[in-house]
Design a protein around this motif. Structure first.
Motif, mmCIF file in Angstrom:
data_model
loop_
_atom_site.group_PDB
_atom_site.id
_atom_site.type_symbol
_atom_site.label_atom_id
_atom_site.label_comp_id
_atom_site.label_asym_id
_atom_site.label_seq_id
_atom_site.Cartn_x
_atom_site.Cartn_y
_atom_site.Cartn_z
ATOM 1 N N GLY A 18 0.775 -1.296 -0.014
ATOM 2 C CA GLY A 18 0.042 -0.050 -0.127
ATOM 3 C C GLY A 18 0.709 1.274 0.186
ATOM 4 O O GLY A 18 0.116 2.318 -0.195
ATOM 5 N N CYS A 42 -7.878 -2.195 -9.249
ATOM 6 C CA CYS A 42 -6.676 -3.216 -8.892
ATOM 7 C C CYS A 42 -7.373 -4.587 -9.012
ATOM 8 O O CYS A 42 -8.632 -5.013 -8.736
ATOM 9 C CB CYS A 42 -5.933 -3.021 -7.793
ATOM 10 S SG CYS A 42 -6.615 -3.194 -6.085
ATOM 11 N N THR A 44 -6.018 -7.319 -7.480
ATOM 12 C CA THR A 44 -6.025 -7.854 -6.237
ATOM 13 C C THR A 44 -5.214 -7.066 -5.299
ATOM 14 O O THR A 44 -4.344 -6.251 -5.599
ATOM 15 C CB THR A 44 -4.901 -9.255 -6.156
ATOM 16 O OG1 THR A 44 -5.382 -9.916 -7.413
ATOM 17 C CG2 THR A 44 -4.751 -10.047 -5.178
ATOM 18 N N ILE A 45 -5.737 -6.914 -4.159
ATOM 19 C CA ILE A 45 -4.923 -6.109 -2.829
ATOM 20 C C ILE A 45 -5.074 -6.771 -1.686
ATOM 21 O O ILE A 45 -5.724 -7.468 -1.319
ATOM 22 C CB ILE A 45 -5.969 -4.799 -2.777
ATOM 23 C CG1 ILE A 45 -5.196 -3.864 -1.826
ATOM 24 C CG2 ILE A 45 -7.244 -5.152 -2.218
ATOM 25 C CD1 ILE A 45 -5.871 -2.409 -1.842
ATOM 26 N N SER A 46 -3.879 -6.656 -1.094
ATOM 27 C CA SER A 46 -3.671 -7.481 0.328
ATOM 28 C C SER A 46 -4.725 -6.916 1.290
ATOM 29 O O SER A 46 -5.005 -5.485 1.076
ATOM 30 C CB SER A 46 -2.418 -7.463 0.742
ATOM 31 O OG SER A 46 -2.040 -6.090 1.342
ATOM 32 N N LYS A 47 -5.165 -7.474 2.301
ATOM 33 C CA LYS A 47 -5.981 -6.875 3.572
ATOM 34 C C LYS A 47 -5.348 -5.607 4.214
ATOM 35 O O LYS A 47 -5.847 -4.658 4.356
ATOM 36 C CB LYS A 47 -6.170 -7.973 4.255
ATOM 37 C CG LYS A 47 -7.274 -7.404 5.501
ATOM 38 C CD LYS A 47 -7.524 -8.676 6.303
ATOM 39 C CE LYS A 47 -8.642 -8.482 7.571
ATOM 40 N NZ LYS A 47 -7.873 -7.822 8.812
ATOM 41 N N CYS A 50 -5.064 -2.639 1.741
ATOM 42 C CA CYS A 50 -6.487 -1.953 1.679
ATOM 43 C C CYS A 50 -6.763 -1.261 2.919
ATOM 44 O O CYS A 50 -7.161 -0.209 3.035
ATOM 45 C CB CYS A 50 -7.516 -3.154 1.635
ATOM 46 S SG CYS A 50 -9.352 -2.587 1.208
ATOM 47 N N GLU A 51 -6.572 -1.840 4.235
ATOM 48 C CA GLU A 51 -6.613 -1.026 5.569
ATOM 49 C C GLU A 51 -5.911 0.128 5.532
ATOM 50 O O GLU A 51 -6.348 1.208 6.040
ATOM 51 C CB GLU A 51 -6.456 -2.100 6.686
ATOM 52 C CG GLU A 51 -7.428 -2.983 6.842
ATOM 53 C CD GLU A 51 -7.104 -4.167 7.915
ATOM 54 O OE1 GLU A 51 -5.976 -4.208 8.434
ATOM 55 O OE2 GLU A 51 -8.066 -4.836 8.027
ATOM 56 N N CYS A 54 -7.297 2.933 3.231
ATOM 57 C CA CYS A 54 -8.505 3.242 3.870
ATOM 58 C C CYS A 54 -8.365 4.207 5.054
ATOM 59 O O CYS A 54 -9.025 5.163 5.375
ATOM 60 C CB CYS A 54 -9.508 2.333 4.036
ATOM 61 S SG CYS A 54 -10.127 1.613 2.467
ATOM 62 N N ILE A 62 -12.084 2.120 -3.492
ATOM 63 C CA ILE A 62 -11.244 1.059 -4.090
ATOM 64 C C ILE A 62 -12.151 0.066 -4.768
ATOM 65 O O ILE A 62 -13.013 -0.521 -3.948
ATOM 66 C CB ILE A 62 -10.510 0.405 -2.784
ATOM 67 C CG1 ILE A 62 -9.446 1.274 -2.112
ATOM 68 C CG2 ILE A 62 -9.500 -0.968 -3.356
ATOM 69 C CD1 ILE A 62 -8.819 0.817 -1.086
ATOM 70 N N ALA A 64 -11.590 -3.526 -6.317
ATOM 71 C CA ALA A 64 -10.580 -4.843 -6.375
ATOM 72 C C ALA A 64 -11.372 -6.080 -6.731
ATOM 73 O O ALA A 64 -12.376 -6.199 -6.315
ATOM 74 C CB ALA A 64 -9.887 -4.944 -5.150
ATOM 75 N N VAL A 67 -9.747 -9.317 -2.301
ATOM 76 C CA VAL A 67 -8.846 -8.863 -1.187
ATOM 77 C C VAL A 67 -8.270 -10.237 -0.834
ATOM 78 O O VAL A 67 -8.979 -11.193 -0.200
ATOM 79 C CB VAL A 67 -9.699 -8.286 -0.135
ATOM 80 C CG1 VAL A 67 -8.969 -8.023 1.007
ATOM 81 C CG2 VAL A 67 -10.128 -6.914 -0.984
#
Length: 118
Positions: A18, A42, A44-47, A50-51, A54, A62, A64, A67
């Motif tokens: 991120g 996107c 794919t985004i990692s958790k 994303c956090e 945000c 976002i 995606a 996630v």
């Protein structure tokens, strides 16, 4: 003039940590683009990413495809999609999933590609 656009799409194939996305949003914000106008798109985004995005920019939208739960020790999204951006650029060869190394680091190279050499 980008500042008059109603929506700005920030595109990324895969977002792991991120940091680059946050720097890109910060840059756009610093040049007068309201975060509420920015949409990160996107596959794919990692958790965690994303956090992070945000929490740093609550108005950021976002979109995606998935996630994914984590990032591995190499900084890749797990399970992720593999080096999609490298395949797209044509630089993924054989089993070298991470592609060629850049002299100034991946984060810096991406920011240069997004916003020029300034």
């Amino acid at each position: 003039d980008i500042s008059t656009a109603s929506t700005i799409f920030l595109l990324a194939s895969e977002v792991a940590g991120g940091e680059v996305i946050c720097e890109a949003v910060k840059y756009l914000s610093n040049v007068g683009i309201g975060v509420e106008k920015i949409v990160l798109i996107c596959s794919t985004i990692s958790k965690d990413a994303c956090e992070k995005a945000c929490n740093s920019f609550p108005a950021l939208r976002i979109v995606a495809g998935a996630v994914d739960p984590s990032v591995d020790s190499k900084g890749d999204v797990v399970p992720g999609i593999g080096g999609l951006h490298l395949r797209y650029e044509g630089s993924l060869s054989g089993k070298d999933r991470n592609g060629p190394k850049t002299g100034d680091g991946t984060k810096k190279s991406l920011l240069k590609a997004l916003f020029g050499s300034k």
